[in-house]
Motif scaffolding. Sequence first.
Motif, mmCIF file in Angstrom:
data_model
loop_
_atom_site.group_PDB
_atom_site.id
_atom_site.type_symbol
_atom_site.label_atom_id
_atom_site.label_comp_id
_atom_site.label_asym_id
_atom_site.label_seq_id
_atom_site.Cartn_x
_atom_site.Cartn_y
_atom_site.Cartn_z
ATOM 1 N N ILE A 48 21.321 51.945 70.027
ATOM 2 C CA ILE A 48 21.875 50.965 70.958
ATOM 3 C C ILE A 48 23.394 50.966 70.805
ATOM 4 N N THR A 49 24.129 51.076 71.906
ATOM 5 C CA THR A 49 25.595 50.967 71.874
ATOM 6 C C THR A 49 26.018 49.791 72.732
ATOM 7 N N PHE A 50 27.173 49.214 72.356
ATOM 8 C CA PHE A 50 27.620 47.994 73.027
ATOM 9 C C PHE A 50 29.138 47.915 72.993
ATOM 10 N N GLY A 51 29.715 47.382 74.070
ATOM 11 C CA GLY A 51 31.129 47.044 74.062
ATOM 12 C C GLY A 51 32.029 48.108 74.646
ATOM 13 N N SER A 52 33.310 47.869 74.436
ATOM 14 C CA SER A 52 34.360 48.731 74.968
ATOM 15 C C SER A 52 34.290 50.132 74.368
ATOM 16 N N ASN A 53 34.721 51.127 75.133
ATOM 17 C CA ASN A 53 34.863 52.470 74.577
ATOM 18 C C ASN A 53 36.118 52.543 73.717
ATOM 19 N N GLY A 54 37.221 51.993 74.206
ATOM 20 C CA GLY A 54 38.471 51.986 73.454
ATOM 21 C C GLY A 54 38.452 50.977 72.321
ATOM 22 N N LYS A 94 47.284 43.521 74.391
ATOM 23 C CA LYS A 94 47.506 43.446 75.846
ATOM 24 C C LYS A 94 46.202 43.048 76.527
ATOM 25 N N PHE A 95 46.011 41.753 76.652
ATOM 26 C CA PHE A 95 44.724 41.221 77.089
ATOM 27 C C PHE A 95 44.370 41.631 78.511
ATOM 28 N N HIS A 96 45.343 41.762 79.375
ATOM 29 C CA HIS A 96 45.062 42.017 80.781
ATOM 30 C C HIS A 96 45.080 43.504 81.138
ATOM 31 N N GLU A 97 45.112 44.370 80.144
ATOM 32 C CA GLU A 97 45.078 45.804 80.403
ATOM 33 C C GLU A 97 43.778 46.411 79.881
ATOM 34 N N ARG A 98 43.332 47.468 80.543
ATOM 35 C CA ARG A 98 42.117 48.157 80.111
ATOM 36 C C ARG A 98 42.337 48.775 78.726
ATOM 37 N N VAL A 99 41.303 48.723 77.918
ATOM 38 C CA VAL A 99 41.364 49.299 76.572
ATOM 39 C C VAL A 99 40.635 50.640 76.612
ATOM 40 N N THR A 100 41.392 51.721 76.486
ATOM 41 C CA THR A 100 40.811 53.054 76.649
ATOM 42 C C THR A 100 40.947 53.942 75.415
ATOM 43 N N TYR A 158 25.484 50.326 67.418
ATOM 44 C CA TYR A 158 26.923 50.595 67.349
ATOM 45 C C TYR A 158 27.600 49.677 68.360
ATOM 46 N N GLY A 159 28.666 49.006 67.918
ATOM 47 C CA GLY A 159 29.361 48.119 68.840
ATOM 48 C C GLY A 159 30.861 48.069 68.582
ATOM 49 N N VAL A 160 31.624 47.915 69.654
ATOM 50 C CA VAL A 160 33.058 47.628 69.575
ATOM 51 C C VAL A 160 33.216 46.186 70.033
ATOM 52 N N LEU A 161 33.732 45.341 69.154
ATOM 53 C CA LEU A 161 33.686 43.896 69.365
ATOM 54 C C LEU A 161 35.004 43.379 69.926
ATOM 55 N N VAL A 204 35.011 47.948 64.767
ATOM 56 C CA VAL A 204 33.835 48.760 65.070
ATOM 57 C C VAL A 204 32.735 48.345 64.100
ATOM 58 N N TYR A 205 31.551 48.109 64.627
ATOM 59 C CA TYR A 205 30.451 47.559 63.832
ATOM 60 C C TYR A 205 29.197 48.399 64.036
ATOM 61 N N VAL A 206 28.539 48.749 62.951
ATOM 62 C CA VAL A 206 27.276 49.480 63.053
ATOM 63 C C VAL A 206 26.225 48.847 62.147
ATOM 64 N N GLU A 207 24.985 49.014 62.539
ATOM 65 C CA GLU A 207 23.847 48.657 61.693
ATOM 66 C C GLU A 207 23.095 49.937 61.389
#
Length: 290
Positions: free
Chosen positions: A228-234, A240-246, A265-268, A283-286
């Motif tokens: 299972i993956t979750f969250g942003s790729n970047g 910079k809260f209003h910009e895309r995180v890549t 796997y998750g990016v929080l 970055v968080y994994v179980e």
Amino acid sequence: MKQFSTLFLLLSLVFTSCNNETKTDNKISKANSNLKVMTYNIRLDVASDGENAWSHRKDFLSSQVQFYSPDIMGVQEARPNQMEDLKSALKDYKTIGIGRDGENKGEFSAIFYNSKKVKVENENTFWLSETPNEISKGWDAAYPRICTYGLFTILENNQKIWVFNTHLDHVGEEAKLQGMELILKKIKSLNTENHPVIVMGDFNVEPDSQLITNLKEQMNDSKEHAKITFGSNGTFNGFKFHERVTRRIDYIMLSKSPNLEVEKYGVLSSSIDLKYPSDHFPVYVELNCN
């Protein structure tokens, strides 16, 4: 009377069989253990960050870690005062590692661990340079860089696992490549019993880099192997809260071991009032370790 004896014998056999199956199942469950791992560049404490300075975000960041309660967490850019703040907030955690400028000086690439879940058998910090056993800056690096490692035992099932945490240079291309090669050589020299290995941290390169290509010849990217993956790729947000995180530059890499399975796997990307707790997402994994 004979029928009653036969029935009693059959019931006894069924009970014994079920009891043995239960014991077997218990042994199986004890042989596997879930391990929660996090890597977190917490952004050093610098006054020029203004409203994003450490004093305004330390409670948010600490509570975020407490909520996810990783069993093992590698931090980067942690200055001594930040280490003390985290130690005060994370009551069940102990740490290993020293600052890159010496004992309790400069930024740490420390490892926090839940002492109720794991214990340390062996630990050290070395410099990513031509002279790894002394305070030094390597190759074309802009700053001294270090790697802190520990051999941990998971208390639930006595499984041993090596964990290496680092922060590669943000400028020197050779320093990044040579630094990671040095880490891999250290793993080879230490891991004589072939335990599972985790290498994590801020590598300051993206997935299509030569460094990651080289590294994946020996290790698995936890994101690519997660059920299972979750969250942003970047992972680098730059506050910079209003910009895309890549830009994905933070990783949890795993040895190619049948004893490690990535459940999650998750990016929080947590935020409060349009503010992030750091300029990197954790970055968080179980993992399932057996």
